[in-house]
Write an enzyme that holds these catalytic residues in place. Structure first.
Site, PDB file in Angstrom:
ATOM      1  N   PRO A 270       0.822  -1.208   0.000  1.00 49.25           N
ATOM      2  CA  PRO A 270       0.000   0.000   0.000  1.00 49.25           C
ATOM      3  C   PRO A 270       0.857   1.260   0.000  1.00 49.25           C
ATOM      4  O   PRO A 270       1.938   1.287   0.587  1.00 49.25           O
ATOM      5  CB  PRO A 270      -0.765  -0.107   1.323  1.00 49.25           C
ATOM      6  CG  PRO A 270       0.150  -0.883   2.210  1.00 49.25           C
ATOM      7  CD  PRO A 270       0.845  -1.868   1.312  1.00 49.25           C
ATOM      8  N   GLY A 271       0.391   2.282  -0.672  1.00 47.92           N
ATOM      9  CA  GLY A 271       1.077   3.575  -0.646  1.00 47.92           C
ATOM     10  C   GLY A 271       0.155   4.625  -0.047  1.00 47.92           C
ATOM     11  O   GLY A 271       0.462   5.289   0.928  1.00 47.92           O
ATOM     12  N   ARG A 272      -1.018   4.733  -0.626  1.00 42.80           N
ATOM     13  CA  ARG A 272      -1.968   5.731  -0.159  1.00 42.80           C
ATOM     14  C   ARG A 272      -2.478   5.448   1.256  1.00 42.80           C
ATOM     15  O   ARG A 272      -2.585   6.347   2.083  1.00 42.80           O
ATOM     16  CB  ARG A 272      -3.181   5.742  -1.111  1.00 42.80           C
ATOM     17  CG  ARG A 272      -4.284   6.694  -0.713  1.00 42.80           C
ATOM     18  CD  ARG A 272      -5.505   6.488  -1.604  1.00 42.80           C
ATOM     19  NE  ARG A 272      -5.089   6.205  -2.953  1.00 42.80           N
ATOM     20  CZ  ARG A 272      -4.801   7.143  -3.858  1.00 42.80           C
ATOM     21  NH1 ARG A 272      -4.943   8.399  -3.543  1.00 42.80           N
ATOM     22  NH2 ARG A 272      -4.387   6.798  -5.055  1.00 42.80           N
ATOM     23  N   ARG A 308      -3.580  16.676  -7.050  1.00 42.22           N
ATOM     24  CA  ARG A 308      -4.564  15.623  -7.341  1.00 42.22           C
ATOM     25  C   ARG A 308      -5.857  16.124  -7.992  1.00 42.22           C
ATOM     26  O   ARG A 308      -6.330  15.513  -8.946  1.00 42.22           O
ATOM     27  CB  ARG A 308      -4.890  14.809  -6.073  1.00 42.22           C
ATOM     28  CG  ARG A 308      -3.689  14.083  -5.488  1.00 42.22           C
ATOM     29  CD  ARG A 308      -4.081  13.128  -4.372  1.00 42.22           C
ATOM     30  NE  ARG A 308      -4.816  11.992  -4.880  1.00 42.22           N
ATOM     31  CZ  ARG A 308      -6.111  11.762  -4.693  1.00 42.22           C
ATOM     32  NH1 ARG A 308      -6.821  12.591  -3.963  1.00 42.22           N
ATOM     33  NH2 ARG A 308      -6.679  10.713  -5.215  1.00 42.22           N
ATOM     34  N   CYS A 342      -1.183  30.845 -12.163  1.00 41.01           N
ATOM     35  CA  CYS A 342      -1.736  31.484 -13.359  1.00 41.01           C
ATOM     36  C   CYS A 342      -2.120  30.454 -14.416  1.00 41.01           C
ATOM     37  O   CYS A 342      -1.478  30.357 -15.459  1.00 41.01           O
ATOM     38  CB  CYS A 342      -0.756  32.512 -13.885  1.00 41.01           C
ATOM     39  SG  CYS A 342      -0.710  33.939 -12.799  1.00 41.01           S
ATOM     40  N   GLU A 343      -3.117  29.668 -14.118  1.00 42.05           N
ATOM     41  CA  GLU A 343      -3.699  28.727 -15.082  1.00 42.05           C
ATOM     42  C   GLU A 343      -5.175  28.563 -14.742  1.00 42.05           C
ATOM     43  O   GLU A 343      -5.532  28.460 -13.568  1.00 42.05           O
ATOM     44  CB  GLU A 343      -3.021  27.348 -14.984  1.00 42.05           C
ATOM     45  CG  GLU A 343      -1.614  27.350 -15.485  1.00 42.05           C
ATOM     46  CD  GLU A 343      -1.208  26.052 -16.152  1.00 42.05           C
ATOM     47  OE1 GLU A 343      -2.090  25.307 -16.627  1.00 42.05           O
ATOM     48  OE2 GLU A 343       0.003  25.810 -16.199  1.00 42.05           O
ATOM     49  N   TYR A 371       0.259  11.359  -2.002  1.00 35.19           N
ATOM     50  CA  TYR A 371       0.300  12.024  -3.304  1.00 35.19           C
ATOM     51  C   TYR A 371      -0.013  13.510  -3.157  1.00 35.19           C
ATOM     52  O   TYR A 371      -0.661  14.111  -4.005  1.00 35.19           O
ATOM     53  CB  TYR A 371      -0.651  11.321  -4.303  1.00 35.19           C
ATOM     54  CG  TYR A 371      -0.359   9.841  -4.408  1.00 35.19           C
ATOM     55  CD1 TYR A 371       0.820   9.398  -5.004  1.00 35.19           C
ATOM     56  CD2 TYR A 371      -1.217   8.885  -3.862  1.00 35.19           C
ATOM     57  CE1 TYR A 371       1.127   8.045  -5.072  1.00 35.19           C
ATOM     58  CE2 TYR A 371      -0.912   7.523  -3.920  1.00 35.19           C
ATOM     59  CZ  TYR A 371       0.247   7.120  -4.520  1.00 35.19           C
ATOM     60  OH  TYR A 371       0.562   5.782  -4.581  1.00 35.19           O
TER      61      TYR A 371
HETATM   62  C1  LIG Z   1       1.866   3.304  -6.655  1.00 39.09           C
HETATM   63  C2  LIG Z   1       2.151   1.882  -6.428  1.00 39.09           C
HETATM   64  C3  LIG Z   1       1.693   1.256  -5.265  1.00 39.09           C
HETATM   65  C4  LIG Z   1       0.850   1.963  -4.241  1.00 39.09           C
HETATM   66  O1  LIG Z   1      -0.389   2.310  -4.746  1.00 39.09           O
HETATM   67  P1  LIG Z   1      -1.493   2.894  -3.762  1.00 39.09           P
HETATM   68  O2  LIG Z   1      -2.698   3.028  -4.607  1.00 39.09           O
HETATM   69  O3  LIG Z   1      -0.991   4.200  -3.290  1.00 39.09           O
HETATM   70  O4  LIG Z   1      -1.666   1.924  -2.665  1.00 39.09           O
HETATM   71  C5  LIG Z   1       2.018  -0.057  -5.067  1.00 39.09           C
HETATM   72  N1  LIG Z   1       2.771  -0.752  -5.962  1.00 39.09           N
HETATM   73  C6  LIG Z   1       3.227  -0.193  -7.093  1.00 39.09           C
HETATM   74  C7  LIG Z   1       4.048  -0.993  -8.010  1.00 39.09           C
HETATM   75  C8  LIG Z   1       2.923   1.140  -7.370  1.00 39.09           C
HETATM   76  O5  LIG Z   1       3.381   1.694  -8.492  1.00 39.09           O
END
Ligand SMILES: *Cc1c(COP(=O)(O)O)cnc(C)c1O
Length: 414
Positions: A270-272, A308, A342-343, A371
């Site tokens: 997970p990233g988000r 975003r 300015c967009e 993000y």
């Molecule tokens: C961006 C990414 C993630 C994380 O994605 P999320 O939607 O932020 O959880 C995981 N694996 C790979 C390979 C990614 O490019």
């Protein structure tokens, strides 16, 4: 909205005072929320063979990465820069996984020199890695043929995306690996970003397990990220049901492990999820105007601060404060909230119902921890904001200073 915000960390700080001290706009993070979300991912399945690695492209603040590390999360990097920061945060090579896409041999070497395992996502990159790392280990990123996500730009598997190796090329990967004596130790996927319903994820896990079964002696299978968060939290959007996900995922993986044998490990990336809810942006209203019937709220939260909405048409809940207090939400007005870039596309929220706003009011953009800062820029030569952390005991800690005008000259000093 008021009630729903009561538990939110922004309601526990004096927002105007923060802006006075650290400048406006400002990224604010909450340590408690971050630790909770990280734990939820690390403990998604309660088995020693299950783990979570964070995709740190979502947030690369060194101090937040240290918290992740403390909580037992490993990390995925997508560039040498991310590897560099992870090392500075104290991750050693064995806890970093380099998931790359169209990189040079030099970049691969940068990871190899640090003992970091690399995932390649094409036959061509597998050949390249073979040439510079004969007899080494490798992971392969597969594209299971279906994707998922909140916007076309964040679906990262399926036909029509650039990522991963097709299932019908498994034999080719084995032949290339054999040619260079490479050992395929893991496979991974990432189908896309922000699902709130686990079904597409579970389907993709099944597809990946089908691929895994065609390899002998894998050490791990990495199921990817994409775990969503309820950005429309004031509109009834619900949290991802982790219990339900657990109930579906656990039997699949337990069965597969039994059949596969060995000490196969599983992980997610997970990233988000760990970051999004723990971060918010504070900014200031500097202008209120009506243009041909549209009421505009002019702020300092341009797309240089939060990309975003402009990039993905993303929705963030926005809360207004006056004199450090949430403005009561009676008699809301429909407004369009814009930044100072300015967009014309510099729109934070279109046709949003807000309490009547005036110059000097403070806006809080929620769920901006993922993000957010990582995509901020100096476009229009604006200074990127500072980042502060509300620590577990409620102190405010500066975790990245605001840019200075001098910083704009860094690249010209050679
Ligand atoms: C961006 C990414 C993630 C994380 O994605 P999320 O939607 O932020 O959880 C995981 N694996 C790979 C390979 C990614 O490019």
């Amino acid at each position: 909205m008021n009630q729903m915000l009561q538990k939110h960390f922004l309601s526990q700080v004096d927002v105007e005072d923060l802006l006075k001290e650290y400048g406006s706009p400002l990224y604010v993070y909450d340590e408690k929320t971050l630790r909770e979300r990280v734990k939820e991912m690390v403990n998604l399945l309660p088995y020693p063979w299950f783990g979570a690695s964070c995709s740190i492209k979502a947030n690369s603040n060194l101090f937040l990465l240290e918290i992740l590390k403390e909580e037992g999360m490993d990390a995925d990097a997508m560039s040498p820069g991310e590897i560099y920061l992870l090392e500075k945060a104290g991750f050693d090579g064995s806890r970093i996984f380099y998931i790359c896409n169209n990189v040079s041999a030099e970049e691969m070497k940068y990871a190899l020199d640090r003992g970091i395992l690399i995932s390649v996502d094409s036959l061509s990159q597998l050949e390249m890695l073979g040439r510079i790392n004969r007899g080494g280990e490798v992971a392969l990123r597969f594209n299971p043929g279906t994707g998922a996500g909140h916007h076309e730009k964040v679906i990262t598997a399926g036909a029509g995306t650039k990522f991963g190796i097709q299932e019908n090329m498994i034999e080719d990967t084995k032949a290339i690996a054999k040619k260079y004596g490479l050992r395929i130790v893991g496979i991974n996927q990432h189908i896309g970003s922000l699902f709130l319903d686990g079904k597409p994820f579970i389907d993709s896990v099944k597809a990946l397990l089908r691929i895994a079964a065609q390899f002998d002696n894998l050490e791990f299978v990495d199921l990817g990220g994409g775990f969503g968060i309820p950005y429309r939290r004031f509109h009834g959007e619900k949290h991802l049901d982790l219990q339900e996900l657990r109930n579906e995922l656990a039997p699949l993986l337990l069965d597969f492990r039994k059949q596969y044998g060995g000490g196969l490990k599983f992980k997610i990336e997970p990233g988000r999820y760990p970051f999004a809810e723990c971060g918010a942006i504070l900014g200031t209203v500097h202008a209120v105007k009506t243009n041909y019937g549209t009421e505009y709220i002019g702020t300092d939260i341009g797309f240089n601060v939060l990309m975003r909405p402009m990039l993905y048409d993303s929705y963030h809940e926005i809360v207004a404060f006056r004199n450090n207090k949430i403005i009561e939400a009676r008699d809301e007005e429909k407004v369009t909230i814009v930044g100072n870039i300015c967009e014309t596309g510099d729109i934070l929220a279109r046709d949003r119902y807000m309490p009547p706003l005036q110059e000097g009011d403070v806006l809080g953009v929620l769920d901006a921890g993922a993000y957010g800062y990582v995509m901020s820029s100096n476009y229009n030569q604006r200074l990127r904001p500072a980042e502060v952390l509300i620590t577990l005991n409620g102190d405010i800690r500066l975790i990245r200073r605001r840019d200075t005008l001098e910083d704009l000259l860094v690249g010209f000093r050679f």
